[in-house]
Design a protein around this motif. Structure first.
Motif, PDB file in Angstrom:
ATOM      1  N   UNK A  14       0.833  -1.211   0.000  1.00 36.93           N
ATOM      2  CA  UNK A  14       0.000   0.000   0.000  1.00 36.93           C
ATOM      3  C   UNK A  14       0.864   1.255   0.000  1.00 36.93           C
ATOM      4  N   UNK A  15       1.935   1.232   0.762  1.00 35.67           N
ATOM      5  CA  UNK A  15       2.835   2.378   0.813  1.00 35.67           C
ATOM      6  C   UNK A  15       3.473   2.628  -0.553  1.00 35.67           C
ATOM      7  N   UNK A  16       3.968   1.588  -1.174  1.00 32.31           N
ATOM      8  CA  UNK A  16       4.588   1.721  -2.494  1.00 32.31           C
ATOM      9  C   UNK A  16       3.562   2.163  -3.534  1.00 32.31           C
ATOM     10  N   UNK A  17       2.354   1.620  -3.450  1.00 33.89           N
ATOM     11  CA  UNK A  17       1.306   2.005  -4.392  1.00 33.89           C
ATOM     12  C   UNK A  17       0.935   3.480  -4.223  1.00 33.89           C
ATOM     13  N   UNK A  18       0.873   3.959  -2.975  1.00 36.71           N
ATOM     14  CA  UNK A  18       0.536   5.375  -2.772  1.00 36.71           C
ATOM     15  C   UNK A  18       1.646   6.279  -3.297  1.00 36.71           C
ATOM     16  N   UNK A  19       2.906   5.872  -3.102  1.00 38.26           N
ATOM     17  CA  UNK A  19       4.017   6.660  -3.655  1.00 38.26           C
ATOM     18  C   UNK A  19       3.958   6.679  -5.178  1.00 38.26           C
ATOM     19  N   UNK A  20       3.693   5.533  -5.776  1.00 38.18           N
ATOM     20  CA  UNK A  20       3.604   5.460  -7.236  1.00 38.18           C
ATOM     21  C   UNK A  20       2.466   6.344  -7.744  1.00 38.18           C
ATOM     22  N   UNK A  21       1.348   6.341  -7.028  1.00 36.80           N
ATOM     23  CA  UNK A  21       0.224   7.186  -7.421  1.00 36.80           C
ATOM     24  C   UNK A  21       0.593   8.663  -7.330  1.00 36.80           C
ATOM     25  N   UNK A  22       1.310   9.055  -6.279  1.00 29.25           N
ATOM     26  CA  UNK A  22       1.726  10.450  -6.133  1.00 29.25           C
ATOM     27  C   UNK A  22       2.653  10.863  -7.281  1.00 29.25           C
ATOM     28  N   UNK A  23       3.595   9.999  -7.639  1.00 29.98           N
ATOM     29  CA  UNK A  23       4.521  10.315  -8.730  1.00 29.98           C
ATOM     30  C   UNK A  23       3.752  10.400 -10.049  1.00 29.98           C
ATOM     31  N   UNK A  24       2.830   9.474 -10.283  1.00 34.76           N
ATOM     32  CA  UNK A  24       2.031   9.487 -11.509  1.00 34.76           C
ATOM     33  C   UNK A  24       1.181  10.754 -11.587  1.00 34.76           C
ATOM     34  N   UNK A  25       0.525  11.105 -10.490  1.00 37.46           N
ATOM     35  CA  UNK A  25      -0.287  12.319 -10.485  1.00 37.46           C
ATOM     36  C   UNK A  25       0.568  13.564 -10.695  1.00 37.46           C
ATOM     37  N   UNK A  26       1.754  13.558 -10.113  1.00 36.37           N
ATOM     38  CA  UNK A  26       2.639  14.725 -10.269  1.00 36.37           C
ATOM     39  C   UNK A  26       3.039  14.928 -11.719  1.00 36.37           C
ATOM     40  N   UNK A  27       3.093  13.870 -12.474  1.00 29.80           N
ATOM     41  CA  UNK A  27       3.484  13.990 -13.888  1.00 29.80           C
ATOM     42  C   UNK A  27       2.300  14.196 -14.814  1.00 29.80           C
ATOM     43  N   UNK A  28       1.110  13.723 -14.449  1.00 28.70           N
ATOM     44  CA  UNK A  28      -0.036  13.734 -15.350  1.00 28.70           C
ATOM     45  C   UNK A  28      -1.009  14.887 -15.155  1.00 28.70           C
TER      46      UNK A  28
END
Length: 142
Positions: A14-28
């Motif tokens: 869950x922690x890794x998924x939330x970080x990945x989501x934050x990075x994806x949102x920051x780029x998109x």
């Protein structure tokens, strides 16, 4: 013991998924407040890594910065990361407080050089104060 390991694995996922989501949102996301918030934690991690290695940063500021980085990396939080929107709030608050503390001890030029994101976001976070470093004569943008 097996249940404990499974729970730890789920929490880590869950922690890794939330970080990945934050990075994806920051780029998109389009430029604006939401994009700035989504990019805040990844930008903070980059800043923590850069300031930790900089010899111009005093030891006290490095300790605060490393504490903030460890807080971000820790799976134990006041608000669980897997909760949408509010999950990363405790991380943002801790990092913001650590950066404000470091901002009082580190020259603004050093902080701005370490910050990979929009400089206006960091300047807004730090406020209009001055630093105690030898090159602290830079005025803050408002």
């Amino acid at each position: 013991m097996r249940d404990w390991l499974i729970g730890l694995g789920v929490a880590l996922a869950c922690l890794i998924a939330s970080w990945a989501l934050m990075v994806l949102l920051a780029r998109r996301l389009p430029p604006g407040v939401l994009r700035d918030l989504a990019a805040f934690i990844p930008d903070c991690l980059t800043t923590v890594r850069r300031l930790r290695k900089d010899p111009r940063v005093p030891r006290r500021a490095k300790i605060a910065i490393v504490f903030a980085g460890l807080w971000l990396a820790s799976p134990i939080d006041l608000i669980p990361e897997f909760l949408p929107v509010i999950g990363p709030l405790d991380d943002i608050v801790v990092v913001a407080l650590a950066l404000r503390y470091a901002g009082r001890q580190v020259p603004r030029e050093v902080l701005l050089a370490a910050w990979p994101g929009e400089p206006r976001l960091l300047l807004r976070l730090l406020g209009p104060g001055t630093t105690t470093g030898p090159t602290s004569g830079a005025p803050a943008d408002r």
